[in-house]
Motif scaffolding. Sequence first.
Motif, mmCIF file in Angstrom:
data_model
loop_
_atom_site.group_PDB
_atom_site.id
_atom_site.type_symbol
_atom_site.label_atom_id
_atom_site.label_comp_id
_atom_site.label_asym_id
_atom_site.label_seq_id
_atom_site.Cartn_x
_atom_site.Cartn_y
_atom_site.Cartn_z
ATOM 1 N N CYS A 277 0.839 -1.102 0.164
ATOM 2 C CA CYS A 277 -0.039 0.079 0.021
ATOM 3 C C CYS A 277 1.008 1.089 0.093
ATOM 4 O O CYS A 277 1.754 1.373 0.942
ATOM 5 C CB CYS A 277 -0.839 0.180 1.271
ATOM 6 N N CYS B 215 0.422 3.324 3.600
ATOM 7 C CA CYS B 215 0.815 3.067 4.807
ATOM 8 C C CYS B 215 1.774 2.014 4.885
ATOM 9 O O CYS B 215 2.256 1.432 5.758
ATOM 10 C CB CYS B 215 -0.340 2.691 5.726
ATOM 11 N N CYS C 182 -5.201 0.811 6.221
ATOM 12 C CA CYS C 182 -5.604 2.401 6.446
ATOM 13 C C CYS C 182 -6.696 2.411 5.668
ATOM 14 O O CYS C 182 -7.242 3.827 5.546
ATOM 15 C CB CYS C 182 -4.492 2.970 6.006
ATOM 16 N N CYS D 268 -6.927 -1.149 0.978
ATOM 17 C CA CYS D 268 -6.105 -1.240 1.941
ATOM 18 C C CYS D 268 -6.645 -1.802 3.049
ATOM 19 O O CYS D 268 -7.325 -0.910 3.768
ATOM 20 C CB CYS D 268 -4.949 -0.458 2.240
HETATM 21 ZN ZN LIG Z 1 -2.518 1.343 3.494
#
Ligand SMILES: [Zn+2]
Length: 409
Positions: free
Chosen positions: A334, A337, A357, A354
């Motif tokens: 991702c 994050c 996050c 994701c």
């Molecule tokens: Zn993420």
Amino acid sequence: MAQVKVIKCLQFRIYPDAAQQVLIWKTFGCCRWMWNHLLDERIKSNKVLDGVKFKNTTPAHFKKIPENSFLKEVDALALANEQLNVNRACSKCFAKGKTPKFRAKRNERRSYTTNAVNNNIELIHIRDTENYLKLPKLRLVKIIRHRNIPDGAVLKHVTVKETASGKFFAALTYEVMQEEVQPVTEFKDVESFDYNMRDLVVSASGRYDIQAEDIHWYRKMEQKLAKEERRLSHMEYGSNHYRKQKHRVGAIHEKIANRRNDFLHNLSRDVADEFDAVAVEDINLHGMAQALNFGKSIHDNGFGRFRGFLAYKLKAQGKALVKVSWNFPSTQRCSVCHHINSKVKDLSVREWVCPSCGALHNRDKNACANLKQEAINYLNRWANGDSTLILTPEGVLSVKKPHLLKGGE
Ligand SMILES: [Zn+2]
């Protein structure tokens, strides 16, 4: 500012007359003959001496033999260059336990290289519409000088070639002194490209995405090529019809190659001018083509060629192409994050959220964002003297390969 020597190669169309064409063809043939005989000698002597030393037979040795007098008709420097070619190929191949290949007449390499010594090669200007290139043995060959030679350029060698459609060209290689390019140290704008089968190439900025319809002309020309190649296959090898058809097929090949190169040159020019560095994934295109059986599409869009054009255009401006290691999880990570989501591995996942996050990702755009972040990371590490990275003379920044790492420590 310091001056550095750079090599510049300029290619011009030449129009040899009928007799000159025959001599050029003879030179191709003699070069092939020389290659095969020198290679044969090298292989034999290598066997006898167990690869320790070799008997360095020269073209002069063959020329002395009376029945080889035909070799004297052609440019001696072209033959001398074959010796260098053989030696180079042998040291490269023998080291890997392989042997260079003999050349067959049927797919003869239609080019030879001659060196500039004592003004044996000259560009002669009569008037704007009348220019000649003086070449050893051939004397004055008509040339179209569509561009000027840089001031102070020193001619090193010339390659005479015939293309598959029967056109002749001379590639003139010069040494030119240039001001040294200062490397870019601040990387404000970084672009990245990801490779994807569906849309071909996707960019982080979104300004340089290449879609199938951008190169649809390619498919069209391929169909035409297939038709003409089919026609050729029904003709008698060596006949007049065959020769003409072979040129026709060659002309289509050239047209496709020219259009593809124009397209990739323009694209890489724009990108190299606009950004301070560009990131791509260091994928083995050949391996990928075989593993996924996408051979044809990979060959088509010329992503590898694009990377090559991009590298040298960036380098000319003191910028770098960053090749991000193949084991960097650009697709699964991702970009917000840095959570790794292995579910994205599946090629059918185009969009994902994701789990960590909650960011919504487009598969390709996320990969581009990751490549960009990693490239900036590489550039910073390089600026701080990280010795696990290497900047090649071609202007490519990448992680050192493991065997190089061991050697350096
Ligand atoms: Zn993420």
